[in-house]
Motif scaffolding. Sequence first.
Motif, PDB file in Angstrom:
ATOM      1  N   GLU A  13     119.258 -53.680  15.509  1.00  0.00           N
ATOM      2  CA  GLU A  13     119.377 -54.743  14.512  1.00  0.00           C
ATOM      3  C   GLU A  13     118.243 -55.750  14.679  1.00  0.00           C
ATOM      4  O   GLU A  13     117.554 -55.775  15.698  1.00  0.00           O
ATOM      5  CB  GLU A  13     120.736 -55.436  14.632  1.00  0.00           C
ATOM      6  N   GLU A  14     118.058 -56.589  13.672  1.00  0.00           N
ATOM      7  CA  GLU A  14     116.968 -57.557  13.708  1.00  0.00           C
ATOM      8  C   GLU A  14     117.173 -58.579  14.828  1.00  0.00           C
ATOM      9  O   GLU A  14     118.299 -58.829  15.283  1.00  0.00           O
ATOM     10  CB  GLU A  14     116.864 -58.285  12.365  1.00  0.00           C
ATOM     11  N   ASP A  48     116.351 -51.061  20.655  1.00  0.00           N
ATOM     12  CA  ASP A  48     117.013 -49.937  20.002  1.00  0.00           C
ATOM     13  C   ASP A  48     117.793 -49.053  20.970  1.00  0.00           C
ATOM     14  O   ASP A  48     118.314 -48.002  20.577  1.00  0.00           O
ATOM     15  CB  ASP A  48     115.979 -49.104  19.247  1.00  0.00           C
ATOM     16  N   GLU A 346     109.184 -65.514  12.446  1.00  0.00           N
ATOM     17  CA  GLU A 346     109.014 -64.378  11.543  1.00  0.00           C
ATOM     18  C   GLU A 346     108.857 -63.066  12.305  1.00  0.00           C
ATOM     19  O   GLU A 346     108.207 -62.124  11.841  1.00  0.00           O
ATOM     20  CB  GLU A 346     107.825 -64.608  10.613  1.00  0.00           C
ATOM     21  N   ASN A 348     110.824 -60.584  12.756  1.00  0.00           N
ATOM     22  CA  ASN A 348     111.286 -59.380  12.069  1.00  0.00           C
ATOM     23  C   ASN A 348     110.294 -58.930  10.999  1.00  0.00           C
ATOM     24  O   ASN A 348     110.087 -57.722  10.803  1.00  0.00           O
ATOM     25  CB  ASN A 348     112.674 -59.622  11.465  1.00  0.00           C
ATOM     26  N   ARG A 349     109.663 -59.881  10.351  1.00  0.00           N
ATOM     27  CA  ARG A 349     108.620 -59.525   9.379  1.00  0.00           C
ATOM     28  C   ARG A 349     107.437 -58.891  10.093  1.00  0.00           C
ATOM     29  O   ARG A 349     106.858 -57.909   9.609  1.00  0.00           O
ATOM     30  CB  ARG A 349     108.175 -60.769   8.621  1.00  0.00           C
ATOM     31  N   VAL A 351     107.490 -57.161  12.881  1.00  0.00           N
ATOM     32  CA  VAL A 351     107.873 -55.805  13.285  1.00  0.00           C
ATOM     33  C   VAL A 351     107.775 -54.851  12.090  1.00  0.00           C
ATOM     34  O   VAL A 351     107.256 -53.726  12.204  1.00  0.00           O
ATOM     35  CB  VAL A 351     109.301 -55.804  13.873  1.00  0.00           C
ATOM     36  N   THR A 352     108.247 -55.288  10.934  1.00  0.00           N
ATOM     37  CA  THR A 352     108.199 -54.458   9.734  1.00  0.00           C
ATOM     38  C   THR A 352     106.758 -54.200   9.306  1.00  0.00           C
ATOM     39  O   THR A 352     106.388 -53.063   8.958  1.00  0.00           O
ATOM     40  CB  THR A 352     108.965 -55.136   8.586  1.00  0.00           C
ATOM     41  N   ASP A 353     105.925 -55.224   9.335  1.00  0.00           N
ATOM     42  CA  ASP A 353     104.525 -55.068   8.945  1.00  0.00           C
ATOM     43  C   ASP A 353     103.804 -54.087   9.865  1.00  0.00           C
ATOM     44  O   ASP A 353     102.990 -53.270   9.421  1.00  0.00           O
ATOM     45  CB  ASP A 353     103.814 -56.421   8.975  1.00  0.00           C
ATOM     46  N   GLN A 354     104.102 -54.158  11.157  1.00  0.00           N
ATOM     47  CA  GLN A 354     103.478 -53.226  12.102  1.00  0.00           C
ATOM     48  C   GLN A 354     103.909 -51.793  11.796  1.00  0.00           C
ATOM     49  O   GLN A 354     103.086 -50.871  11.778  1.00  0.00           O
ATOM     50  CB  GLN A 354     103.844 -53.597  13.532  1.00  0.00           C
ATOM     51  N   ALA A 355     105.193 -51.589  11.536  1.00  0.00           N
ATOM     52  CA  ALA A 355     105.700 -50.249  11.233  1.00  0.00           C
ATOM     53  C   ALA A 355     105.080 -49.693   9.953  1.00  0.00           C
ATOM     54  O   ALA A 355     104.854 -48.475   9.844  1.00  0.00           O
ATOM     55  CB  ALA A 355     107.216 -50.283  11.116  1.00  0.00           C
ATOM     56  N   ARG A 356     104.800 -50.568   9.003  1.00  0.00           N
ATOM     57  CA  ARG A 356     104.227 -50.131   7.723  1.00  0.00           C
ATOM     58  C   ARG A 356     102.708 -49.993   7.780  1.00  0.00           C
ATOM     59  O   ARG A 356     102.083 -49.557   6.811  1.00  0.00           O
ATOM     60  CB  ARG A 356     104.604 -51.128   6.623  1.00  0.00           C
TER      61      ARG A 356
END
Length: 376
Positions: A13-14, A48, A346, A348-349, A351-356
Amino acid sequence: MKIEAAVARRQAEEFSVETLDIDDPRNDEVLVRISGVGVCHTDLAVRDGVLPIPLPAVLGHEGSGTVVAVGSNVTKVKVGDHVVLTFRSCGHCHSCDDDDPAYCQQFNELNFAGVRSDGSHSLRSEGEAVSGNFFGQSSFASYALAYEANIVKVDERAPLPILGPLGCGVQTGAGAVMRSLSCEQHSSILVLGAGTVGLSAVMAAVVQGCSHIIVSDPMEARRELALALGATHVVDPINADLGATVRNFLPHGVDYALDTTGNVAVLQSALSCMGHLGTLGLVGVPNKPGVTIPVDPLQLMSLGLTLKGIVEGDSDPDVFIPELVALFLNGKFPFDKLVQTYPLSEINRAVTDQARGICVKPVLIPAEQGEATHAV
């Protein structure tokens, strides 16, 4: 003392950004005001549940900042020093005595237990114990407690907020090339994966004077960045056969390869690229424990290949991190090109940007350090 921290409360989770209490430093501890902290795959693996640290926990192990208090037994640093935080080692086992702290015999206990060596917690949320001491720091926070063994004083001319990744990801990739593999001038190297570790390896290969630096990554933007950082060739492994493509560049294969992916299929492809007496270095962590690599013993014997596991680039941080800072200040190791900063709030943002693939290395800036920059 009250601090701001990003807390991993539940698996997968975030993170939640919360106010926690942190202990005053004990005799052997150093309190650091965090200027910036990198986000690493290992942090997410713990969140995770791949690595079993009890949650809730404050993670973060690529911190940089300023010393604000030291325990009575600390002599290595003083208040006001600029420091990078790295992995913790015991300092007295056989490996540490041989200047190989990355292979400290107490590495797991000191870096992954979630508590101090005596079992106590240094972090609390309204009285609830929160796991900390991650890599001897837990630096997803405005302040962190560290130790002499995992704190490195650095040149004050260097940009402190972005230095944290030198403590793990950058150190691992650069050290793999400059220390573990010790790539010679005019040698050839294949780097598998163009994330922080892989691109740090590319920059290190340039420093070492490698004549062929080949990078394989499915993301076009990262292949372009690899070329900008000194790669001589890039490969899209989705649309090209890696072994055949590499042998178009180098018919006899590469001298060295470095896998940063931990992907079994990628590792098998890498073996097809190796030349005689070549060495394949392994730094990538598989997504699941217990993964095995099918290897043809006849290939290993006939080519004289070496498979080498690598931890933290075989670095002695007190020596290697200042060396990387000096290379950066002299314009020879531009790791800042990998970094994108975000406010700690930020995370969580980031982490998402790195994954993308929007950024390579997110670095989080606590609120009191001033505004972070973010490119959309």
